[in-house]
Structure formats: C-alpha cells, structure tokens
Design a protein around this motif. Structure first.
Motif, short mmCIF file in Angstrom:
data_model
loop_
_atom_site.label_atom_id
_atom_site.label_comp_id
_atom_site.label_asym_id
_atom_site.label_seq_id
_atom_site.Cartn_x
_atom_site.Cartn_y
_atom_site.Cartn_z
N UNK A 144 0.85 -1.18 0.00
CA UNK A 144 0.00 0.00 0.00
C UNK A 144 0.89 1.23 0.00
N UNK A 145 0.48 2.25 -0.74
CA UNK A 145 1.25 3.50 -0.77
C UNK A 145 0.29 4.67 -0.72
N UNK A 146 0.78 5.78 -0.17
CA UNK A 146 -0.08 6.97 -0.08
C UNK A 146 0.77 8.21 0.13
N UNK A 147 0.22 9.33 -0.33
CA UNK A 147 0.82 10.64 -0.15
C UNK A 147 0.03 11.43 0.87
N UNK A 148 0.75 12.21 1.67
CA UNK A 148 0.11 13.11 2.63
C UNK A 148 0.79 14.47 2.52
N UNK A 149 0.01 15.52 2.31
CA UNK A 149 0.56 16.85 2.14
C UNK A 149 0.23 17.73 3.35
N UNK A 150 1.24 18.46 3.83
CA UNK A 150 1.07 19.44 4.89
C UNK A 150 1.54 20.79 4.36
N UNK A 151 0.83 21.85 4.70
CA UNK A 151 1.16 23.19 4.23
C UNK A 151 1.26 24.11 5.44
N UNK B 164 -5.65 9.34 -2.65
CA UNK B 164 -4.86 8.11 -2.60
C UNK B 164 -5.70 6.92 -3.03
N UNK B 165 -5.02 5.79 -3.22
CA UNK B 165 -5.72 4.56 -3.57
C UNK B 165 -6.86 4.30 -2.58
N UNK B 166 -8.00 3.93 -3.14
CA UNK B 166 -9.22 3.61 -2.39
C UNK B 166 -9.95 4.83 -1.85
N UNK B 167 -9.38 6.03 -1.94
CA UNK B 167 -10.12 7.21 -1.48
C UNK B 167 -11.41 7.38 -2.29
N UNK B 168 -11.25 7.33 -3.61
CA UNK B 168 -12.42 7.45 -4.48
C UNK B 168 -12.44 6.40 -5.58
N UNK B 169 -11.30 5.77 -5.82
CA UNK B 169 -11.18 4.84 -6.95
C UNK B 169 -10.49 3.56 -6.51
N UNK B 170 -10.58 2.49 -7.32
CA UNK B 170 -9.95 1.22 -6.97
C UNK B 170 -8.43 1.32 -6.90
N UNK B 171 -7.82 0.32 -6.31
CA UNK B 171 -6.37 0.27 -6.14
C UNK B 171 -5.66 0.46 -7.48
N UNK B 172 -6.17 -0.21 -8.52
CA UNK B 172 -5.51 -0.18 -9.82
C UNK B 172 -5.43 1.22 -10.41
N UNK B 173 -6.28 2.13 -9.96
CA UNK B 173 -6.27 3.49 -10.49
C UNK B 173 -5.07 4.29 -9.99
N UNK B 174 -4.44 3.81 -8.92
CA UNK B 174 -3.29 4.51 -8.37
C UNK B 174 -3.68 5.80 -7.66
N UNK B 175 -2.66 6.60 -7.32
CA UNK B 175 -2.96 7.89 -6.73
C UNK B 175 -3.48 8.83 -7.81
#
Length: 262
Positions: free
Chosen positions: A158-165, A236-247
């Motif tokens: 599993x992979x994901x991005x998190x942004x802080x500003x 990120x994956x699974x937020x709105x789309x399947x895993x295969x869609x990627x980030x």
C-alpha cells in the motif's frame, strides 16, 4: 524556489546490518528556514540466528524544519510527527525511533509462526519506506509532502501521499478556509469534476461514474498541496477509486480560482 528532497526509496537486500543512521548532508537554508535531512535504514530479522531469515526493512528519509522562531519550529515538526506517527513530540528523530520500536514489536509477533513453519513465503518479508519533498509554495507557504509505501503481507503493498502546508512564521497548518473565500466549496468542486474527467480521459463528466471508475462519493480532498502556481488535490488509492487506479492528483491553476481567492 527550492526543492530539498524527494526520495522514492529503493528496496535494500537483507544484510547483517542492524541499524544505520545515514550521515546528514549539509543543512539547506532558504528564506530563513533550515531544512535538515533525517535518514535511517534498519533491518529487523525475524530469526536473528538464521542467515536466510526474512526481515522487516525500514527506510526513512525525512526532513526536520527549523523556522524563524522556536514556537513555529516546534509546531511544524510536531505536526509532521503526529501525521506520520501519531506522536505529540516535536523531536522528529525521537518520534521516528519510537515508531521503529513499535514496528519491530509488531513484526516480531510473526516470529513463532515463521520458526514453526520455516516457510519461505514472501509475506514474511515486510518493509516500510518513508520519504518527503519540501518546497516553497503559494505566497511563501511551506509544502511538506510525505510518501509512504508499506508491505505487511498480502497481495500488494500500500502506498499513499500526505501533504502538509505551513505558515512558516507561526508553524500553523494551512487549511482551505485560510486562502479561499466563504462558500468556496461549490466552485472548487466544479473545477475538480472537470479535472477528474480529464484524468480518466472521458467525456461527458458523468461517464466517470457510469464506467465505474469511482468506488466512493467524490468530494473535495483535505489532502492538498498549495504550490506556487496551482493547488493539487490528492486522492490516494481507495479514497475514491480502486487500487488499480493509483494515486489521483488533480491540479487547478490559481488563475481559474482567482474569484474565490482571498
């Protein structure tokens, strides 16, 4: 403008090394902000007496931030530590070490299963890779974007991005309400829906739903990068789309949003 570090960490083969803190490179200073690398590489074997033992590999490549004042510095590093490790510490290195200790304890719970089976099943080899990108963004806001890739068994990592500003003068984390006028949601959603259709290369927009690209309701993501010229909303994956869609990263130029910018 500057980009300090973006390290998508490569996988390391298992070795006899236990723990290594990579020597820091020279601290980078930009607009009064100091960015110092924090790099740790650790391999934890399930069976310390087994030469062919599977292992948990942890690679951390982050940046600690020193702002113009202590309060701002502590606020920024504490927010990073909490986001990554749910730690209230403003000492990012200490938070990393606590995280590694927790990972080791959890991983070693599999030791008896491995010793009893002596299986070479690939899921016994786990890893956690963590890296970041630090950049000057919109009106001097500091962008701190974290990339995590984790494998703890199963069909795929599993992979994901998190942004802080961050506002570097206070260390306050910037939210959308800080830069957009009241009732901005409708306007941004309209632009995001257009970009979502462009991302999937479909027209009209309704085809995104009809063709089953989405698995969850679509809304404005609270995970975003306030870049210099554009805002990027991260799904990120699974937020709105399947895993295969990627980030899915949807960009909107600020020129398209000038009517709702403060």
């Amino acid at each position: 403008a500057f980009i300090y570090s973006l390290v998508l960490i490569s996988f390391f083969a298992c070795s006899n090394a236990d723990k290594k803190t990579v020597p820091n490179e020279e601290t980078v200073t930009e607009n009064g902000i100091e960015i110092t690398p924090l790099e740790i590489h650790e391999i934890i074997k399930l069976d310390e007496n087994g030469a062919e033992s599977p292992a948990l590999t942890i690679d951390i490549s982050l940046s600690t931030i020193k702002a113009k004042g202590k309060e701002a510095t502590d606020n920024i590093n504490q927010a990073i530590a909490y986001t990554l490790f749910e730690s209230d510490s403003s000492d990012l290195k200490a938070a990393c070490n606590d995280f590694i200790s927790d990972c080791k304890n959890e991983y070693m719970e599999m030791k008896s299963d491995y010793i009893n089976s002596r299986s070479d099943a690939p899921w016994f080899n786990n890893y956690h890779n963590m890296s970041c990108e630090v950049e000057n963004g919109y009106k001097g806001i500091l962008n701190y974007v974290i990339f995590n890739e984790v494998y703890t068994g199963g069909a795929h990592p599993n992979s994901y991005y998190t942004a802080l500003n961050f506002d570097t003068s206070t260390g306050k984390e910037i939210v959308l309400q800080d830069i957009f006028k009241e009732n901005y949601e409708t306007r941004i959603t309209q632009e995001l829906v257009v970009e979502l259709a462009n991302h999937f290369k479909v027209e009209p927009v309704t085809e995104v739903v009809v063709r089953g690209y989405l698995i969850n309701d679509f809304s404005i993501s609270n995970n975003f990068i306030l870049g210099k010229e554009k805002i990027t909303f991260i799904y990120n994956r699974y937020d709105i789309a399947p895993y295969a869609a990627g980030e899915i990263m949807l960009d909107i130029d600020y020129k398209r949003l000038k009517d709702i910018l403060k």
